[in-house]
Write a protein that holds these residues in place. Structure first.
Motif, short mmCIF file in Angstrom:
data_model
loop_
_atom_site.label_atom_id
_atom_site.label_comp_id
_atom_site.label_asym_id
_atom_site.label_seq_id
_atom_site.Cartn_x
_atom_site.Cartn_y
_atom_site.Cartn_z
N GLY A 162 35.47 39.02 45.45
CA GLY A 162 35.47 40.19 44.56
C GLY A 162 34.49 40.10 43.41
O GLY A 162 34.27 41.06 42.70
N GLY A 163 33.91 38.89 43.23
CA GLY A 163 32.89 38.71 42.20
C GLY A 163 33.42 38.88 40.78
O GLY A 163 34.62 38.82 40.51
N GLU A 164 32.48 39.11 39.86
CA GLU A 164 32.80 39.19 38.44
C GLU A 164 33.82 40.29 38.12
O GLU A 164 34.76 40.09 37.34
N GLN A 165 33.66 41.46 38.74
CA GLN A 165 34.50 42.60 38.39
C GLN A 165 35.97 42.33 38.70
O GLN A 165 36.85 42.61 37.88
N LEU A 166 36.26 41.79 39.89
CA LEU A 166 37.63 41.53 40.27
C LEU A 166 38.23 40.39 39.44
O LEU A 166 39.39 40.46 39.03
N PHE A 167 37.43 39.35 39.16
CA PHE A 167 37.91 38.24 38.35
C PHE A 167 38.28 38.72 36.95
O PHE A 167 39.32 38.38 36.42
N LEU A 168 37.40 39.53 36.37
CA LEU A 168 37.64 40.03 35.01
C LEU A 168 38.87 40.94 34.98
O LEU A 168 39.65 40.92 34.02
N LYS A 169 39.04 41.73 36.02
CA LYS A 169 40.21 42.61 36.11
C LYS A 169 41.50 41.77 36.10
O LYS A 169 42.46 42.10 35.41
N LYS A 170 41.49 40.68 36.85
CA LYS A 170 42.65 39.79 36.91
C LYS A 170 42.88 39.14 35.55
O LYS A 170 44.02 39.03 35.07
N LEU A 171 41.81 38.70 34.91
CA LEU A 171 41.90 38.05 33.60
C LEU A 171 42.48 39.01 32.56
O LEU A 171 43.34 38.65 31.76
N ILE A 172 42.01 40.26 32.58
CA ILE A 172 42.48 41.26 31.62
C ILE A 172 43.96 41.56 31.82
O ILE A 172 44.74 41.61 30.86
N ARG A 173 44.35 41.78 33.07
CA ARG A 173 45.76 42.09 33.37
C ARG A 173 46.68 40.96 32.91
O ARG A 173 47.74 41.19 32.33
N GLU A 174 46.27 39.73 33.17
CA GLU A 174 47.12 38.59 32.81
C GLU A 174 47.10 38.34 31.31
O GLU A 174 48.06 37.80 30.75
N SER A 175 46.03 38.76 30.63
CA SER A 175 45.97 38.58 29.18
C SER A 175 47.08 39.37 28.49
O SER A 175 47.61 38.96 27.46
N GLN A 176 47.45 40.52 29.07
CA GLN A 176 48.52 41.33 28.47
C GLN A 176 49.85 40.57 28.45
O GLN A 176 50.63 40.68 27.51
N LYS B 222 45.43 29.30 42.31
CA LYS B 222 44.19 30.07 42.26
C LYS B 222 44.42 31.55 41.97
O LYS B 222 43.48 32.29 41.65
N ASN B 223 45.67 32.01 42.10
CA ASN B 223 45.97 33.42 41.85
C ASN B 223 46.27 33.71 40.39
O ASN B 223 46.53 34.86 40.02
N HIS B 224 46.28 32.67 39.57
CA HIS B 224 46.57 32.86 38.15
C HIS B 224 45.48 32.27 37.27
O HIS B 224 44.74 31.38 37.70
N ILE B 225 45.40 32.78 36.05
CA ILE B 225 44.39 32.33 35.09
C ILE B 225 45.05 31.69 33.88
O ILE B 225 44.78 30.53 33.55
N PHE B 226 45.94 32.43 33.22
CA PHE B 226 46.62 31.90 32.04
C PHE B 226 47.97 31.25 32.38
O PHE B 226 48.38 30.30 31.74
N GLU B 227 48.64 31.81 33.39
CA GLU B 227 49.94 31.26 33.79
C GLU B 227 49.77 29.82 34.27
O GLU B 227 48.89 29.52 35.07
N GLY B 228 50.64 28.95 33.78
CA GLY B 228 50.54 27.54 34.13
C GLY B 228 49.62 26.77 33.20
O GLY B 228 49.56 25.54 33.25
N ILE B 229 48.89 27.48 32.36
CA ILE B 229 47.98 26.85 31.39
C ILE B 229 48.50 27.04 29.97
O ILE B 229 48.68 26.08 29.23
N ILE B 230 48.75 28.29 29.56
CA ILE B 230 49.33 28.54 28.24
C ILE B 230 50.82 28.23 28.31
O ILE B 230 51.55 28.81 29.13
#
Length: 210
Positions: free
Chosen positions: A142-156, A72-80
């Motif tokens: 953290g709602g939308e803002q925190l989720f999006l922040k995590k998504l952006i950081r991991e996108s790099q 749950k702490n990752h978005i792209f890791e483990g998927i891409i």
């Protein structure tokens, strides 16, 4: 997304982050454009339901695959996966920080609609949502803002494995800090694509490091 990608749409690969219980984005991409799609989700119940949809629609079987996000702490890791490349990733993030916030926001919306009809207040005996979805699809810490922040950081981290990273952004206040972070992380192009349906205005935020 088809507009964003332009005319190069013959062999597009799309990644849907949080595909939900119906996998609607990949289904549309497969059926309308013939794209290859991967749908990921942390909720196995959601993925089981999408798997049934795919099984009952032969045209999806060769084009739409599913992956479970185990952490749950990752978005792209483990998927891409290593050596894999996507043309675009899409996401409709949870936009509330809790169920209580979702219910309050829903009540405010109902009251505004009632006032537009000349009523004093919406007539509801119990708080119910005016939209569907399982818990993780609607709210997260953290709602939308925190989720999006995590998504952006991991996108790099996966900047060379996806051409365009995109996300729906429901709240106007989320846009400015999101763009600032994307810029800070070195994206070479950032786009805000506004969408207006009736009285509702939302937008897609898109960025690329390539």
């Amino acid at each position: 997304m088809a507009d964003l990608l332009g005319l190069e749409q013959h062999s597009i690969r799309l990644l849907d982050i949080g595909t939900g219980a119906n996998g609607i984005y990949p289904i549309l991409a497969c059926q309308i454009y013939g794209w290859q799609c991967v749908g990921s989700d942390i909720n196995t119940q959601s993925l089981e339901n999408v798997a049934k949809i795919i099984a009952n629609n032969p045209s999806l079987k060769e084009r739409f695959t599913l992956r479970t996000q185990q952490d749950k702490n990752h978005i792209f890791e483990g998927i891409i996966q290593a050596g894999e490349f996507f043309d675009v990733s899409v996401c409709n993030p949870p936009f509330h920080a809790s169920l209580d916030e979702a219910l309050k926001g829903n009540q405010l919306k109902l009251n505004n609609l009632a006032r537009s009809r000349g009523e004093q207040k919406a007539k509801t005996d119990s708080p119910t949502l005016n939209f569907g979805g399982l818990g993780a699809e609607l709210w997260c810490k953290g709602g939308e803002q925190l989720f999006l922040k995590k998504l952006i950081r991991e996108s790099q981290v996966y900047s060379t494995q996806c051409r365009w990273f995109t996300s729906l952004v429901s709240k106007t206040d989320t846009v400015k800090p999101a763009k600032k972070l994307i810029r800070k992380l070195g994206a070479v192009d950032i786009r805000e694509i506004k969408m207006i349906q009736g009285n509702k205005t939302t937008r897609v935020l898109a960025w690329t490091f390539i």
